[in-house]
Design a protein around this motif. Structure first.
Motif, mmCIF file in Angstrom:
data_model
loop_
_atom_site.group_PDB
_atom_site.id
_atom_site.type_symbol
_atom_site.label_atom_id
_atom_site.label_comp_id
_atom_site.label_asym_id
_atom_site.label_seq_id
_atom_site.Cartn_x
_atom_site.Cartn_y
_atom_site.Cartn_z
ATOM 1 N N LEU A 413 49.410 -15.640 -9.943
ATOM 2 C CA LEU A 413 50.074 -16.958 -9.560
ATOM 3 C C LEU A 413 51.540 -16.617 -10.035
ATOM 4 O O LEU A 413 52.319 -17.055 -9.427
ATOM 5 C CB LEU A 413 49.581 -18.245 -10.036
ATOM 6 N N GLU A 414 51.731 -16.370 -11.274
ATOM 7 C CA GLU A 414 52.891 -16.014 -11.871
ATOM 8 C C GLU A 414 53.623 -15.084 -11.039
ATOM 9 O O GLU A 414 55.204 -14.918 -11.012
ATOM 10 C CB GLU A 414 52.918 -15.507 -13.233
ATOM 11 N N ASP A 415 53.070 -14.112 -10.413
ATOM 12 C CA ASP A 415 53.710 -12.861 -9.384
ATOM 13 C C ASP A 415 54.178 -13.530 -8.192
ATOM 14 O O ASP A 415 54.995 -13.160 -7.448
ATOM 15 C CB ASP A 415 52.852 -11.857 -9.526
ATOM 16 N N SER A 416 53.379 -14.368 -7.830
ATOM 17 C CA SER A 416 53.379 -14.934 -6.101
ATOM 18 C C SER A 416 54.097 -16.208 -6.032
ATOM 19 O O SER A 416 54.692 -16.610 -4.899
ATOM 20 C CB SER A 416 52.093 -14.723 -5.549
ATOM 21 N N GLY A 419 57.427 -21.478 -8.128
ATOM 22 C CA GLY A 419 57.537 -22.405 -9.238
ATOM 23 C C GLY A 419 57.192 -22.126 -10.569
ATOM 24 O O GLY A 419 56.423 -21.004 -10.629
ATOM 25 N N PRO A 420 57.410 -22.705 -11.762
ATOM 26 C CA PRO A 420 56.785 -22.503 -12.867
ATOM 27 C C PRO A 420 55.166 -22.428 -13.045
ATOM 28 O O PRO A 420 54.486 -23.252 -12.394
ATOM 29 C CB PRO A 420 57.316 -23.591 -13.638
ATOM 30 N N VAL A 421 54.676 -21.620 -13.607
ATOM 31 C CA VAL A 421 53.354 -21.543 -13.877
ATOM 32 C C VAL A 421 53.080 -21.418 -15.450
ATOM 33 O O VAL A 421 53.358 -20.487 -16.221
ATOM 34 C CB VAL A 421 52.743 -20.166 -13.162
ATOM 35 N N ARG A 422 52.606 -22.297 -15.871
ATOM 36 C CA ARG A 422 52.121 -22.512 -17.193
ATOM 37 C C ARG A 422 50.629 -22.175 -17.469
ATOM 38 O O ARG A 422 49.659 -22.197 -16.525
ATOM 39 C CB ARG A 422 52.259 -24.053 -17.916
#
Length: 851
Positions: A413-416, A419-422
């Motif tokens: 998710l961080e790669d794709s 928006g921000p991913v916590r």
């Protein structure tokens, strides 16, 4: 001439082709040329071969359940319980094909992998508490048979030369772990023929599999390794009895003597197994001596004849010949040819292509169990909160290979996502101390108290805390705060500790000293788990689960080491929470647009080989995290993602999240596969091949009579999510359902249409309900609903297709003990065209012709 075939409701029938006929003749001629002493070594799992006749060394069994296992890095696919959620025979055959190609690559190495692969598992998923649920495919006998055959077909490959020889596991009546070698599975005739046997019959009769492994348990009081069904049934399913190679499970010959009291000694055990049709003995590791001595003695005592040995060796040689081992393949005329015709068609292995397939299958296998309030997909630019330990890691199981470049859901998710991913693991981080002395991670990652030495004189040992003396001085350079440990609470009183600076799990070394040493939790006996015993004042004693020994501190060194088996001997530790996992989760969720809570199981803990699980509930810590979803702001959408090897009973958490997604542990590409679904890059298409039942509906795990106990969806077992269930973000429209009966089959057609963002793989399911009066005998309870056909259909994003199925009437047959055969119904039956066993699009009565 083909061997006679028993009556079956399945359509497959064996045919003896020219290639197998040539293999049989070649193998028999080789055996005729051997002396008795030359034959005997072929009985053991590890055979040295016979150079005089050009036969090389051979070992049975490469583990290849969902990828090549135990041989280093390999492409790993979803666990079989996940593969089955695709319902797609062609897709599973493609997975089998890629696994077989990688096995071939390992076969060419200096330490060659055996081309006799121990896969697939076709034991029906009868009971969700079974510790090996992830290895099986389905609770339904037809779907189980079709999918197992598909995997085997892929492992076998196309053409006369087999890529590998698939071995069906584990014959018979085996789906429990506790006392598995000492317990007996009761299989009434209808349960045997309708429920247990089809998974083996279909794959063998169609020529997709060439071997069977026997199971540890007894069946109706007879050890499975002595079952008369091997010779009297399985060998009648194939075109010639010598085309079926039967291997023992590990250590099973010795079990006949030591656990099952079925033989006085190993000689009697080996003799009985040879008479029962066992061809290869997996016992005593690589030491074949005990097996060969027993076989010689059995011959000397007249317990077996040489022909028993001959058949066993022929069957092994045929299996090996099928893979082209002997440098010649038979053509249709029975002559031999060498060269390319003797190689599996396209047997080269393309790793990139296999990895791509693994991600595709992982996405296809995920099941959307619940969806409300348009919780999914994640909106572009939105803030995502990924909560839970499993969102940041990718786990493997006992039969996984070493994962190559695993990508977690968080990373994907961080790669794709734009928006921000916590991320919040949701795990407490603690520090440990004893009487104020902190626990450090010292040299060589050894756990020790912060002192260089401990007094050894009278009074130095604290009577209240045995093993701990007063520290003479602090260790040089020690951190007064001590090491920090992330706590992975598996529930049911078991936890693991990971030292935060190294990222390694705590486990004892060979001398019992506790170290931060394990990159993952696993192993045959898991070394990374502990049971905490908490006192009233909050201090904790730790018991090592694998050994049963309690943690103490060495007197002279302060090193933490496994001690005795009594809790009174254990070191008491203060347990100071420095970071709250729940608070981490709250902070990550605060203000997020979508909170994705990831929960599930560690495949090596609470359910695995030799251990059935105790409950279908989420672990307590996971339940606490799910409870946090109730605190989410009204603007925060919520999704519960479950990575697990088995179904859950979600209990009071059934409606805690707006969306619920399930995936088996799905291999290195699990993260990108699930991220593509959560972000709306593709449609959900998985369907449950095993219903998620409520815990109160569970039957006894040793009750194999699924008819009398009304277990499985077939007999109306209560379910939270029914067999065949699976939702889509944009449901496909079904219309114009038609059923047309003919002499041999019923034709089913349905129009499937979409008008949305994504194409979809829809699963058309056809069930039957048949009144008892339609059968010629009183058969007892009949299935309330029975799957008789299914088809996976790709539906374009915009437009439609006409899906068609042709279902033979033979699938309505039921075993009659009175007739000792399958019997067909007459008159009318009700057919249901459905999205799941609980979601019927159309039901209609049709007339069954006289068969």
């Amino acid at each position: 001439m083909a061997h006679p075939v028993p009556p079956m409701w399945l359509e497959a029938r064996p045919e003896l082709g020219a290639t197998d006929s040539a293999h049989l003749e070649h193998a028999r001629s080789l055996v005729r040329a051997m002396t008795l002493e030359e034959k005997l070594p072929f009985l053991h799992q590890h055979s040295p071969g016979l150079e005089r006749l050009g036969i090389g060394p051979f070992s049975t069994g490469t583990e290849a359940l969902h990828g090549v296992a135990w041989r280093g890095p390999a492409v790993t696919y979803p666990q079989p319980v996940g593969l089955a959620a695709t319902w797609d025979e062609d897709l599973l055959a493609a997975v089998g094909d890629q696994i077989a190609r990688e096995v071939r690559e390992h076969h060419a190495q200096e330490d060659p992998a055996s081309l006799n692969v121990w896969s697939p598992v076709v034991n029906p998923l009868r009971h969700p508490l079974w510790g090996r649920t992830e290895e099986g495919l389905s609770e339904d006998p037809l779907l189980n048979a079709r999918l197992g055959t598909a995997i085997a077909r892929g492992l076998r490959g196309e053409g006369p030369c087999w890529t590998t020889v698939p071995t069906l596991k584990h014959f018979l009546g085996y789906s429990h772990e506790v006392d598995r070698a000492a317990t007996s599975s009761s299989l009434p005739p209808r349960v045997l023929h309708e429920y247990e046997l089809p998974g083996y019959e279909e794959a063998l009769a169609s020529g997709a599999a060439g071997a069977v492994m026997l199971s540890y348990n007894l069946v109706d009081g007879v050890p499975a390794h002595l079952s008369p069904l091997v010779n009297d049934h399985l060998r009648r399913v194939v075109a010639d009895p010598d085309l079926l190679f039967v291997v023992s499970d590990a250590g099973a010959p010795t079990n006949l003597v030591q656990i099952q009291d079925a033989a006085a000694d190993l000689t009697e055990a080996v003799a009985a197994m040879l008479r029962a049709g066992v061809d290869s003995f997996t016992d005593h590791g690589r030491d074949s001596g005990p097996t060969l001595r027993a076989a010689r003695e059995a011959l000397a005592r007249g317990l077996v004849q040489e022909q028993h040995i001959d058949h066993a060796v022929v069957r092994q040689l045929v299996a090996r010949a099928r893979t082209g081992e002997f440098g010649a393949a038979a053509d249709a005329s029975g002559h031999t040819a060498t060269g390319t015709s003797n190689s599996p068609t396209g047997a080269g292995f393309d790793r990139a292509r296999a990895v791509e397939l693994s991600q595709e299958v992982a996405a296809r296998a995920a099941v959307l169990l619940r969806h409300q309030d348009e919780a999914l997909p994640a909106r572009p630019g939105s803030t995502l909160a990924v909560i839970g330990h499993l969102g940041g890691t990718v786990l493997q199981d006992w039969y996984s290979g070493e994962l190559m470049d695993p990508v977690s859901l968080r990373e994907a998710l961080e790669d794709s996502h734009d928006g921000p991913v916590r991320f919040a693991a949701g795990l407490d981080i603690v520090q440990l101390s004893a009487d104020g002395v902190p626990v450090l991670c010292g040299a060589q990652e050894r756990l020790e108290l912060a002192a260089a030495s401990f007094k050894d004189d009278v009074g130095a040992v604290d009577d209240e805390h045995p093993g701990l003396g007063e520290p003479s001085h602090a260790a040089e350079g020690s951190d007064a705060g001590g090491a920090r440990f992330e706590v992975r609470d598996h529930g049911h009183g078991v936890l693991s500790l990971r030292e935060t600076s190294t990222g390694l799990w705590l486990a004892p070394d060979a001398h019992g000293h506790l170290r931060a040493r394990a990159p993952r939790i696993g192993g045959w006996v898991v070394q990374e788990t502990f049971r905490p015993l908490r006192s009233a004042d909050g201090r904790v004693r730790l018991q090592h689960v694998g050994s049963g020994r309690w943690l103490r501190a060495e007197r002279q060194t302060g090193r933490l080491v496994l001690g005795g088996t009594e809790a009174a001997q254990a070191l008491e530790l203060s347990w100071q929470v420095r970071v709250s996992g729940l608070q981490q989760a709250r902070e990550a969720m605060d203000g997020a647009d979508l909170a994705i809570l990831v929960a599930g199981n560690e495949p090596h803990v609470h359910g695995r080989e030799t251990e059935d699980r105790a409950s279908l509930s989420l672990a307590g810590p996971d339940q606490s995290l799910v409870d946090l979803l109730a605190e989410a702001a009204p603007t925060t959408k919520t999704a519960l993602v479950l990575f697990s090897s088995y179904p859950y009973d979600l209990g009071r958490h059934e409606e805690a999240a707006q969306a619920v997604v399930w995936s088996s542990h799905a291999g290195a590409r699990q993260g990108p596969a699930l991220a593509s679904l959560l972000r709306g890059e593709r449609e959900f298409s998985g369907r449950l091949a095993q219903a998620w039942i409520r815990e109160r509906a569970l039957t006894d795990i040793l009750d194999y009579d699924v008819i009398s106990s009304a277990a499985t969806y077939l007999y109306g077992q209560e379910a939270l999510y029914p067999f065949g269930h699976g939702l889509a973000l944009e449901p496909t429209r079904w219309s114009d359902v038609a059923l047309e009966a003919s002499g041999q089959s019923v034709s089913v057609a349905v129009t499937l249409e979409r008008d949305g963002a994504w194409p979809a793989h829809e699963v058309v399911q056809v069930y039957a309900t048949v009144d008892a009066a339609a059968y010629p005998h009183d058969l007892g309870p009949l299935p309330a609903l029975r799957l008789i056909g299914s088809r996976v259909v790709e539906v374009p994003a915009s437009g439609g297709v006409r899906a068609r199925l042709e279902i033979p009437w033979t699938r309505l047959r039921v075993w009659s003990e009175e007739a000792a055969d399958f019997v067909a119904p007459t008159g009318t039956v009700t057919l249901h065209v459905a999205r799941s066993s609980d979601d019927v699009e159309r039901s209609a009565e049709v007339s069954v012709p006289v068969l």
